[in-house]
Design an enzyme around this catalytic site. Structure first.
Site, PDB file in Angstrom:
ATOM      1  N   SER A 136      -3.997 -49.865 -60.890  1.00  0.00           N
ATOM      2  CA  SER A 136      -3.589 -51.107 -61.539  1.00  0.00           C
ATOM      3  C   SER A 136      -3.801 -52.235 -60.540  1.00  0.00           C
ATOM      4  O   SER A 136      -3.232 -52.222 -59.451  1.00  0.00           O
ATOM      5  CB  SER A 136      -2.110 -50.991 -61.929  1.00  0.00           C
ATOM      6  OG  SER A 136      -1.615 -52.222 -62.374  1.00  0.00           O
ATOM      7  N   LYS A 162      -7.332 -50.823 -64.264  1.00  0.00           N
ATOM      8  CA  LYS A 162      -6.483 -51.645 -65.143  1.00  0.00           C
ATOM      9  C   LYS A 162      -6.321 -53.005 -64.494  1.00  0.00           C
ATOM     10  O   LYS A 162      -5.945 -53.087 -63.320  1.00  0.00           O
ATOM     11  CB  LYS A 162      -5.138 -50.944 -65.320  1.00  0.00           C
ATOM     12  CG  LYS A 162      -4.025 -51.784 -65.895  1.00  0.00           C
ATOM     13  CD  LYS A 162      -2.832 -50.895 -66.251  1.00  0.00           C
ATOM     14  CE  LYS A 162      -1.532 -51.462 -65.735  1.00  0.00           C
ATOM     15  NZ  LYS A 162      -0.392 -50.568 -66.008  1.00  0.00           N
ATOM     16  N   LEU A 163      -6.612 -54.044 -65.241  1.00  0.00           N
ATOM     17  CA  LEU A 163      -6.504 -55.409 -64.724  1.00  0.00           C
ATOM     18  C   LEU A 163      -5.252 -56.064 -65.282  1.00  0.00           C
ATOM     19  O   LEU A 163      -5.051 -56.081 -66.503  1.00  0.00           O
ATOM     20  CB  LEU A 163      -7.716 -56.244 -65.151  1.00  0.00           C
ATOM     21  CG  LEU A 163      -9.103 -55.662 -64.875  1.00  0.00           C
ATOM     22  CD1 LEU A 163     -10.177 -56.571 -65.488  1.00  0.00           C
ATOM     23  CD2 LEU A 163      -9.331 -55.510 -63.371  1.00  0.00           C
ATOM     24  N   LYS A 164      -4.432 -56.617 -64.414  1.00  0.00           N
ATOM     25  CA  LYS A 164      -3.308 -57.415 -64.889  1.00  0.00           C
ATOM     26  C   LYS A 164      -3.880 -58.745 -65.376  1.00  0.00           C
ATOM     27  O   LYS A 164      -4.771 -59.315 -64.723  1.00  0.00           O
ATOM     28  CB  LYS A 164      -2.329 -57.665 -63.741  1.00  0.00           C
ATOM     29  CG  LYS A 164      -1.594 -56.415 -63.290  1.00  0.00           C
ATOM     30  CD  LYS A 164      -0.586 -55.978 -64.318  1.00  0.00           C
ATOM     31  CE  LYS A 164       0.265 -54.835 -63.809  1.00  0.00           C
ATOM     32  NZ  LYS A 164       1.240 -54.385 -64.816  1.00  0.00           N
ATOM     33  N   ASP A 189      -3.504 -55.240 -68.787  1.00  0.00           N
ATOM     34  CA  ASP A 189      -2.057 -55.177 -68.974  1.00  0.00           C
ATOM     35  C   ASP A 189      -1.491 -56.590 -68.879  1.00  0.00           C
ATOM     36  O   ASP A 189      -1.590 -57.237 -67.836  1.00  0.00           O
ATOM     37  CB  ASP A 189      -1.429 -54.275 -67.897  1.00  0.00           C
ATOM     38  CG  ASP A 189       0.064 -54.054 -68.107  1.00  0.00           C
ATOM     39  OD1 ASP A 189       0.644 -54.639 -69.041  1.00  0.00           O
ATOM     40  OD2 ASP A 189       0.657 -53.285 -67.314  1.00  0.00           O
ATOM     41  N   ASN A 191       1.761 -57.456 -69.592  1.00  0.00           N
ATOM     42  CA  ASN A 191       3.200 -57.498 -69.318  1.00  0.00           C
ATOM     43  C   ASN A 191       3.929 -58.524 -70.189  1.00  0.00           C
ATOM     44  O   ASN A 191       4.717 -59.349 -69.695  1.00  0.00           O
ATOM     45  CB  ASN A 191       3.488 -57.727 -67.826  1.00  0.00           C
ATOM     46  CG  ASN A 191       3.195 -56.497 -66.995  1.00  0.00           C
ATOM     47  OD1 ASN A 191       2.261 -56.486 -66.187  1.00  0.00           O
ATOM     48  ND2 ASN A 191       3.946 -55.438 -67.193  1.00  0.00           N
ATOM     49  N   GLU A 214      -2.641 -53.313 -72.862  1.00  0.00           N
ATOM     50  CA  GLU A 214      -1.253 -52.872 -72.647  1.00  0.00           C
ATOM     51  C   GLU A 214      -0.273 -54.031 -72.811  1.00  0.00           C
ATOM     52  O   GLU A 214      -0.454 -55.095 -72.209  1.00  0.00           O
ATOM     53  CB  GLU A 214      -1.158 -52.264 -71.234  1.00  0.00           C
ATOM     54  CG  GLU A 214       0.190 -51.649 -70.886  1.00  0.00           C
ATOM     55  CD  GLU A 214       0.153 -50.947 -69.514  1.00  0.00           C
ATOM     56  OE1 GLU A 214      -0.951 -50.585 -69.049  1.00  0.00           O
ATOM     57  OE2 GLU A 214       1.227 -50.772 -68.916  1.00  0.00           O
ATOM     58  N   ASP A 239       4.203 -50.414 -73.195  1.00  0.00           N
ATOM     59  CA  ASP A 239       4.889 -50.033 -71.962  1.00  0.00           C
ATOM     60  C   ASP A 239       6.344 -50.501 -72.089  1.00  0.00           C
ATOM     61  O   ASP A 239       7.209 -49.717 -72.502  1.00  0.00           O
ATOM     62  CB  ASP A 239       4.147 -50.685 -70.774  1.00  0.00           C
ATOM     63  CG  ASP A 239       4.808 -50.477 -69.427  1.00  0.00           C
ATOM     64  OD1 ASP A 239       5.904 -49.900 -69.371  1.00  0.00           O
ATOM     65  OD2 ASP A 239       4.242 -50.914 -68.395  1.00  0.00           O
ATOM     66  N   LYS A 263       6.605 -44.033 -68.719  1.00  0.00           N
ATOM     67  CA  LYS A 263       7.203 -44.186 -67.391  1.00  0.00           C
ATOM     68  C   LYS A 263       8.566 -43.546 -67.504  1.00  0.00           C
ATOM     69  O   LYS A 263       9.438 -44.053 -68.210  1.00  0.00           O
ATOM     70  CB  LYS A 263       7.382 -45.668 -67.038  1.00  0.00           C
ATOM     71  CG  LYS A 263       6.105 -46.403 -66.705  1.00  0.00           C
ATOM     72  CD  LYS A 263       6.384 -47.860 -66.379  1.00  0.00           C
ATOM     73  CE  LYS A 263       5.070 -48.570 -66.073  1.00  0.00           C
ATOM     74  NZ  LYS A 263       5.246 -50.030 -66.024  1.00  0.00           N
ATOM     75  N   GLY A 291       3.191 -46.355 -63.791  1.00  0.00           N
ATOM     76  CA  GLY A 291       3.769 -46.365 -62.449  1.00  0.00           C
ATOM     77  C   GLY A 291       4.563 -47.629 -62.230  1.00  0.00           C
ATOM     78  O   GLY A 291       4.419 -48.610 -62.968  1.00  0.00           O
TER      79      GLY A 291
HETATM   80  O1  OSB Z   1       3.361 -52.937 -66.172  1.00  0.00           O
HETATM   81  O2  OSB Z   1       2.568 -51.092 -65.546  1.00  0.00           O
HETATM   82  C1  OSB Z   1       3.193 -52.120 -65.283  1.00  0.00           C
HETATM   83  C2  OSB Z   1       4.019 -52.212 -61.560  1.00  0.00           C
HETATM   84  C3  OSB Z   1       5.306 -52.730 -61.589  1.00  0.00           C
HETATM   85  C4  OSB Z   1       5.847 -53.088 -62.794  1.00  0.00           C
HETATM   86  C5  OSB Z   1       5.129 -52.906 -63.976  1.00  0.00           C
HETATM   87  C6  OSB Z   1       3.854 -52.365 -63.957  1.00  0.00           C
HETATM   88  C7  OSB Z   1       3.283 -52.047 -62.721  1.00  0.00           C
HETATM   89  C8  OSB Z   1       1.921 -51.559 -62.571  1.00  0.00           C
HETATM   90  C9  OSB Z   1       1.590 -50.803 -61.314  1.00  0.00           C
HETATM   91  O3  OSB Z   1       1.028 -51.790 -63.365  1.00  0.00           O
HETATM   92  C10 OSB Z   1       1.403 -49.365 -61.552  1.00  0.00           C
HETATM   93  C11 OSB Z   1       1.437 -48.599 -60.259  1.00  0.00           C
HETATM   94  O4  OSB Z   1       0.412 -48.541 -59.594  1.00  0.00           O
HETATM   95  O5  OSB Z   1       2.501 -48.042 -59.901  1.00  0.00           O
HETATM   96 MG    MG Z   2       2.463 -52.116 -67.911  1.00  0.00          MG
END
Ligand code: OSB
Ligand code: MG
Length: 380
Positions: A136, A162-164, A189, A191, A214, A239, A263, A291
Site C-alpha cells: 500500500s 495499492k495507491l492511496k 484506496d 479511505n 477500496e 474496508d 482486517k 493491514g
Molecule cells: O486503509 O488499508 C488502509 C494503513 C493504516 C490505516 C488504514 C490503511 C492502511 C494501509 C496500509 O493501507 C496497509 C499496510 O501496509 O499495513
Molecule cells: Mg483501506
C-alpha cells in the site's frame, strides 16, 4: 483452556522508514498497544491496531488502553478458565471497541495455541505455506515520486500495488501509474474521502483495469456504495465499513461491494474475521488481508489469516522493511517472487525481541486478578 493470571499492556513506538500519507492524515511513526497475557500454560501476544488519533475509526490508543485495563482484562481475570471463545462472550457486554477486544482475544488465542503446540495457521485451516503480498503506497508529494515508489516496490517483487488517493491526487496519478505499468495488479484506496457527487472520478477509472476501488465513500453509507457499485464495472472493496460479519453480510446483500478487505483488528479479532471469511467464501466473494502498519506481532497473525482458503487476492502483508528499520520481532522478509512464508511455529509463531521491547516501550501497565492495576510509568 486455562486461567489468565495477568494482562500486561505495553505502549510501543517505532519510527516508520517513510512517512505514510492517506486521505485522513500522515503517520511518521507507529505507536500501538501490544498486549501480553500470562496464562497457567503459556504467554501470548496480541497487537492493537488503533493509532494515536481516532481517524481511521473511533478507536485510539489512550481510549483502547482504558477499555483494556478497566473493562476487558477484568472480565477475564476472575474466571477459572478462559479460552478465546469464552473471552469473546465475556466481552459481549462492552459495546464496540473491536480493536481493543481483538488485541486481548488474539493474545489469549496465541497463549492457548502455544500451550497446545499448534500454529495459528493450522488452527485456522490454512491451505498455503506462503502468501502473495501486495503493498500500500501512501499519497506521494508528486506523480514523479509516486512512479519511483511503484518502480521500487515492483522491483522487490510485490504482486499488487495499492495507491492511496484523495480528491485532487487521484485520476491523473492512477493514469500515470497504469500507463507506465499496463499489466500489474493495481488498486486504489480512498479511505472514505469522497461522496457520490464524485462518481465521475470513479467512472473515469473504469477503463484503467483496476482490481478494485477500496472504500470510496463514508464508512456508514452502504446504500451509497451500492449506488456507486451499480454505476461501475470495477469492483468496489470495503474496508472501514466492514466492522462485523453482520456488516459484511449486509454490504454483500445490498451490492455495496464485490470484494472484502478483512482486517481482524477492525472486526474484533480472529474469530469474527473467520466468520467474515466463511460467509464470503460461501458466497463466492474474494477476500484479502488488509493491514494497519502492524509490527511483527500483528503481521504474524495477518499472515496466518491470509493463508486461509478464501483469501485469494494479495494482501497488505508487506515485509518488515517496508515499514521499519528494526521490527519488534524477527523481520518478515519478502521473497523475490512476492510471497512471504506463513509462520509455522506454535501460536502466532513469533514473539517481541526483549532488546526491542527495552528500546521501544514507553508505557506499561500490569493488570492482575486481585490488585486491579499495578502501574509503572506515568499516564500518557
Ligand atoms: O486503509 O488499508 C488502509 C494503513 C493504516 C490505516 C488504514 C490503511 C492502511 C494501509 C496500509 O493501507 C496497509 C499496510 O501496509 O499495513
Ligand atoms: Mg483501506
Amino acid at each position: 483452556m486455562s486461567r489468565v493470571r495477568a494482562v500486561e499492556l505495553l505502549l510501543v513506538e517505532l519510527p516508520l522508514v517513510h512517512p505514510f500519507r492517506t486521505s485522513f492524515g500522515e503517520m511518521r511513526e507507529k505507536r500501538c498497544i501490544v498486549v501480553r497475557v500470562e496464562t497457567d500454560g503459556a504467554e501470548g501476544w496480541g497487537e492493537c491496531v488503533a493509532d494515536v488519533r481516532p481517524d481511521f475509526s473511533e478507536e485510539f490508543n489512550d481510549g483502547a488502553w482504558i477499555v483494556l485495563r478497566e473493562f476487558l482484562a477484568p472480565a477475564l481475570l476472575g474466571a477459572d478458565t478462559t479460552d478465546v471463545e469464552s473471552a469473546e462472550r465475556a466481552f459481549s457486554g462492552v459495546r464496540g471497541h473491536p480493536m481493543a477486544k481483538a488485541a486481548l482475544l488474539n493474545a489469549i488465542l496465541d497463549a492457548e495455541l502455544r500451550s497446545d503446540g499448534t500454529s495459528l495457521a493450522s488452527w485456522l485451516g490454512a491451505d498455503k505455506a506462503r502468501v502473495e503480498c501486495g503493498v500500500s503506497i501512501g499519497i506521494a508529494p508528486s506523480t514523479e515520486l509516486l512512479l519511483d515508489h511503484v518502480e521500487g516496490y515492483l522491483a522487490e517483487g510485490y504482486r499488487r500495488i495499492k495507491l492511496k488517493i484523495r480528491p485532487g491526487a487521484d485520476l491523473e496519478r492512477v493514469r500515470a501509474v497504469r500507463a507506465t505499468h499496463p499489466n500489474i495488479l493495481l488498486s486504489v484506496d480512498a479511505n472514505a474521502a469522497y461522496t457520490l457527487a464524485d462518481a465521475e472520478v470513479f467512472r473515469s477509472m473504469d477503463d484503467l483495469g483496476l482490481l478494485m476501488i477500496e472504500q470510496p465513500l463514508h464508512h456508514e453509507d452502504l446504500v451509497r456504495h451500492a449506488e456507486l457499485q451499480a454505476m461501475l464495472g470495477t469492483a468496489l472493496c470495503l474496508d472501514e465499513s466492514i466492522r462485523s460479519a453482520a456488516a459484511a453480510a449486509a454490504a454483500l446483500e445490498l451490492g455495496a461491494c464485490r470484494i472484502v478487505n478483512i482486517k481482524q483488528g477492525r472486526v474484533g479479532g480472529v474469530l469474527e474475521a473467520r466468520r467474515i471469511h466463511d460467509h464470503c467464501r460461501e458466497n463466492g466473494v474474494p477476500v484479502w488481508c488488509g493491514g494497519m502498519l502492524e509490527t511483527g506481532v500483528g503481521r504474524a497473525l495477518n499472515l496466518a489469516l491470509a493463508a486461509m482458503p478464501g483469501f485469494t487476492l494479495p494482501g497488505d502483508t508487506s515485509a518488515s522493511a517496508r515499514y521499519f528499520e528494526h521490527d519488534l520481532t524477527r523481520p518478515f522478509e519478502l521473497a523475490s517472487d512476492g510471497t512471504m512464508a506463513v509462520p509455522s511455529e506454535p501460536g502466532i509463531g513469533v514473539s517481541p525481541l526483549p532488546e526491542r521491547l527495552r528500546a521501544c516501550v514507553s508505557r506499561r501497565d500490569v493488570i492482575l486478578p486481585d490488585r486491579k492495576s499495578d502501574k509503572s510509568g506515568g499516564p500518557g
